[in-house]
Write an enzyme that holds these catalytic residues in place. Structure first.
Site, short mmCIF file in Angstrom:
data_model
loop_
_atom_site.label_atom_id
_atom_site.label_comp_id
_atom_site.label_asym_id
_atom_site.label_seq_id
_atom_site.Cartn_x
_atom_site.Cartn_y
_atom_site.Cartn_z
N ASP A 100 56.72 5.55 94.30
CA ASP A 100 57.65 4.79 93.44
C ASP A 100 57.48 3.28 93.60
OD1 ASP A 100 58.62 4.42 95.95
OD2 ASP A 100 60.65 5.19 95.55
N GLY A 101 56.49 2.84 94.37
CA GLY A 101 56.25 1.40 94.52
C GLY A 101 56.90 0.79 95.76
N ARG A 140 58.63 -24.59 96.00
CA ARG A 140 58.98 -25.60 95.00
C ARG A 140 60.44 -25.54 94.60
NH1 ARG A 140 54.41 -25.07 90.49
NH2 ARG A 140 54.70 -22.88 91.00
N HIS A 179 54.94 -27.12 99.99
CA HIS A 179 55.20 -28.09 98.92
C HIS A 179 56.12 -29.22 99.41
CE1 HIS A 179 55.77 -29.86 95.06
NE2 HIS A 179 57.07 -29.68 95.16
N LYS A 221 53.62 -38.63 85.75
CA LYS A 221 53.75 -37.28 85.14
C LYS A 221 55.22 -36.94 84.91
CE LYS A 221 53.78 -32.98 87.51
NZ LYS A 221 53.19 -32.05 88.47
N ASP A 235 46.19 -32.65 95.61
CA ASP A 235 47.52 -32.08 95.39
C ASP A 235 47.71 -30.91 96.34
OD1 ASP A 235 50.02 -31.83 94.26
OD2 ASP A 235 49.32 -31.36 92.24
#
Ligand code: R5P
Length: 337
Positions: A41-42, A100, A134, A196, A222
């Site tokens: 079932d995952g 982030r 980050h 940006k 980055d």
């Protein structure tokens, strides 16, 4: 719990088995015999077959996409080790997913990075090793030690070999200035910044560059590439302003959504990333991967033998001693303690 100083145990999740194997090879320590799979079932199915009682255990698992799956697997691995009486458990997360989302910048949103920190600690994590998070201040979300590594020496080794004349380091946004400045310092290069604005999770707008790039070789640095918008737009604007060669050096190549199309179309001469995250099948054509496995191995070694981790970043990349030269007694020439 007392830690058995003679036993380092490396356990790999399924997020990035190739990197785990590379770290294991650098340390000459085989990965523990463990099954990490899925039930029909995952749901996640884990069984560690080796005895790890009292051992100094390191779980290797970047929480890269599929982030939620890899995060849940890490939590269940931590719980497994705690219940198996591991002496100490360190989560080695070369890529820290949800970093982030580290603050409440508008109403009715979660601080996801804090939830990640809380759940790791609640599941039995004693220590975290991560790389180019980050936001470095996420360390403060933890009340356990966090060793924050940098990909800079690994990437710089490759950049320095290019022998670029009159280079200028470019940050693709204001938030990346600190990282860009640290690269500029090593190279003795100037710094420029792309102005940006983020319009959505995958769309950004750039208007101009602060600093001089005309006629110069540019290295855009980055922490990560996600959808490729920031880097491709930064490359486009510096080329429009007259940059010569354009080299990209990025710690985490997540490459999701339209990243490949955007980066293949961008005016790049070289695209360098590390292997903190597995390359997706649809990776950009120009990508080159530098391995952080020796760096992670050296950090694990130093943590186990109570040596300084920050000393790994004292020297310029060219002179850094290779992690292949680990001494089995834990000795290291220049540790600060
Ligand atoms: C943003 O602050 C980060 O440092 C990266 O520039 C950003 O996350 C990259 O995302 P994308 O590739 O989707 O532009």
């Amino acid at each position: 719990m007392t830690v058995d100083n003679d036993r380092i145990v490396l356990i790999s999740g399924t997020a990035h088995r190739d990197l785990s194997e590379a770290v294991s090879e650098c340390l000459s320590i085989p990965l523990a015999d463990a099954h990490v799979g899925r039930f029909p079932d995952g749901e996640i199915d884990i069984k560690v077959n080796d005895d790890i009682r009292g051992a100094d255990c390191f779980i290797l698992q970047p929480t890269c996409p599929p982030v939620n799956d890899n995060w849940a697997e890490l939590l269940l691995l931590l719980d497994t080790l705690r219940r198996a009486s591991a002496g100490r458990t360190t989560a080695v997360m070369p890529y820290f997913g949800y970093a982030r989302k580290d603050r409440k910048d508008e109403g009715r949103v979660p601080i996801s990075a804090k939830v990640v920190a809380n759940t790791l600690a609640a599941s039995g994590c004693d220590r975290v090793v991560t790389l180019d998070m980050h936001a470095a201040q996420i360390q403060g979300f933890f009340d356990i030690p966090v060793d924050h590594l940098y990909a800079k020496p690994v990437l710089m080794q490759h950049v320095v070999r290019l022998g670029l004349e009159d280079p200028v380091i470019v940050s693709p946004d204001v938030g990346g200035i600190k990282l860009a400045r640290s690269y500029a310092k090593v190279l003795g290069a100037d710094l420029a910044i792309v102005d940006k604005r983020r319009l959505s999770g995958s769309e950004i707008a750039v208007e101009h560059v602060i600093g001089k790039v005309a006629g110069r070789n540019v290295i855009i640095v980055d922490d990560m590439i996600s959808t490729g918008g920031s880097i491709s737009e930064a490359a486009r604007i510096v080329r429009a302003e007259g940059a010569q060669r354009i080299v990209i050096a990025v710690s985490h190549g997540v490459f999701c959504g339209p990243a490949k199309e955007r980066l293949d179309a961008a005016p790049l001469d070289k695209l360098l990333v590390t292997d903190t995250v597995p390359l997706p099948e649809k990776a950009p054509d120009k990508v080159e991967v530098a391995s952080v496995a020796p760096l992670l191995a050296q950090a694990i070694h130093n943590i186990h033998y109570c040596r300084s981790v920050s000393s790994l970043f004292d020297e310029l990349p060219e002179s850094r001693s290779p992690a292949g030269a680990l001494r089995p007694d834990g000795g290291q020439a220049d540790s600060k303690g």
